[in-house]
Design an enzyme around this catalytic site. Structure first.
Site, PDB file in Angstrom:
ATOM      1  CG  ASP A 149      -2.040   1.006   1.096  1.00  0.00           C
ATOM      2  OD1 ASP A 149      -3.116   0.598   0.633  1.00  0.00           O
ATOM      3  OD2 ASP A 149      -1.836   2.184   1.443  1.00  0.00           O
TER       4      ASP A 149
ATOM      5  CG  ASN B 201      -4.404  10.817  -6.302  1.00  0.00           C
ATOM      6  OD1 ASN B 201      -3.711  10.833  -7.316  1.00  0.00           O
ATOM      7  ND2 ASN B 201      -4.952   9.710  -5.831  1.00  0.00           N
TER       8      ASN B 201
ATOM      9  CG  ASP C 261      -3.814   7.918 -13.056  1.00  0.00           C
ATOM     10  OD1 ASP C 261      -4.175   7.464 -11.950  1.00  0.00           O
ATOM     11  OD2 ASP C 261      -4.608   8.305 -13.931  1.00  0.00           O
TER      12      ASP C 261
ATOM     13  CD  GLU D  52      -4.348   4.082  -1.781  1.00  0.00           C
ATOM     14  OE1 GLU D  52      -4.599   4.582  -0.678  1.00  0.00           O
ATOM     15  OE2 GLU D  52      -5.144   4.142  -2.747  1.00  0.00           O
TER      16      GLU D  52
END
Length: 346
Positions: free
Chosen positions: A205, A213, A222, A248
């Protein structure tokens, strides 16, 4: 010809790669009408002088069932491609090549968009005419198109890692291959080269990914995911199975001799990620949890154990690797029954 057309139509209904491989060589041997005495579908691995091959499926005309090499094979036990000059020629030239001694053999290459390199080697009673080579090339093209369709359904659209819906099937196949008895159809020539030990499931993770983001936007987010997927591919072996479960969260299914070997590979990835300079973002870290697969395990139970180890890693500083079984042994986590750990993966 009708049998060949019907065989190609039957291939189109298959949704399992292993079955597709075995049915392709069966089709070539049984129904191509070429007097084929043996067909072998080969995957080329590695680069340069270290190129080796893995037999995806092999069948002789006197066999009832195709055989295959075990995917979890020791790299050092796989044959060198350079020991088979005709295969090297086909691979380098990118087209079909033939030789007639000691028996007529033709090798046809195939490449896919993700760099998968496959050869079809056919031994026949008589040398194949150009028309018959073209026929085999058409069969191989149909197989290539079917692989592309499977890729479309099995791959994450962004990272091109395996997607979540393919996980259960791979999980049960890995646990079946982990038994001491070789699966039916395994090529016994290299059975001794199978990787020993067990299977481990790791969950990765990205730490503080929401902050990425929110700060840099989803396009940069991305790009982080794409670069992490590339680091994962470069870190693990050809048969380790890499997944993006969404957002993620990533998953690795890997076979190792013991827990220390699994932890070495995962710790190497953790360091590579933390040392990598992601464009605009800079440093990114990952928290990793790993658990060994247990007898009669289920995907949800195994994932739940590794996920608990991830949460422990995040609660204790992030950017670290935690082994679920070790955490339980040291008293940091309490072992829970499988039905208490079930999570909804889909």
């Amino acid at each position: 010809m009708n049998a060949l057309v019907q065989g190609l139509a039957a291939l189109g209904g298959l949704r399992d790669r292993d079955t597709l491989d075995t049915e392709l060589v069966r089709l070539v041997v049984r129904h191509a009408g070429l007097g084929v005495t043996r067909a072998e579908l080969i995957r080329v691995l590695g680069d340069g002088d270290e190129q080796r091959y893995l037999a995806l499926a092999t069948m002789r005309h006197d066999q009832d069932q195709p055989t295959h090499d075990v995917l979890w094979s020791d790299w050092t036990q796989l044959p060198h491609l350079m020991d088979f000059p005709l295969r090297v020629r086909a691979f380098e030239k990118g087209r079909a090549v033939q030789e007639d001694q000691p028996a007529p053999v033709a090798v046809l290459p195939m490449g896919t968009r993700d760099g998968l390199r496959i050869l079809l080697e056919v031994t026949s009673a008589k040398p194949l005419s150009p028309r018959r080579v073209d026929l085999l090339q058409s069969v191989l093209l149909a197989y290539q198109n079917l692989l592309g369709l499977l890729d479309y359904g099995e791959r994450d659209s962004l990272t091109e890692l395996l997607n979540r819906k393919t996980f259960d099937g791979a999980f049960f196949k890995a646990t079946a291959d982990n038994s001491s008895t070789p699966p039916e159809g395994v090529d016994e020539r290299r059975e001794s080269g199978r990787i020993a030990g067990g299977v481990w499931l790791a969950v990765l993770d990205i730490d503080h990914f929401k902050r990425v983001n929110d700060t840099y936007g989803h396009l940069i987010g991305d790009e982080v995911l794409l670069l992490l997927a590339r680091l994962m591919r470069n870190n693990f072996r050809f048969y380790d199975q890499l997944y993006r479960f969404g957002g993620e969260e990533f998953v690795v299914l890997m076979r190792c001799d013991d827990a220390s070997h699994a932890e070495i590979a995962l710790e190497r990835l953790r360091r590579r990620v933390s040392d990598f300079a992601f464009p605009q973002v800079g440093s990114i870290t990952v928290s990793i949890g790993v658990s060994q697969l247990l007898p009669n395990d289920t995907p949800s139970s195994a994932f739940g154990r590794a996920d608990k180890a991830v949460y422990y890693a995040k609660e204790h500083g992030r950017n670290r690797l935690c082994n679920y079984q070790l955490l339980v042994a040291e008293g940091h986590l309490t072992e829970q029954a499988a039905d208490e750990m079930d999570v909804d993966l889909f």
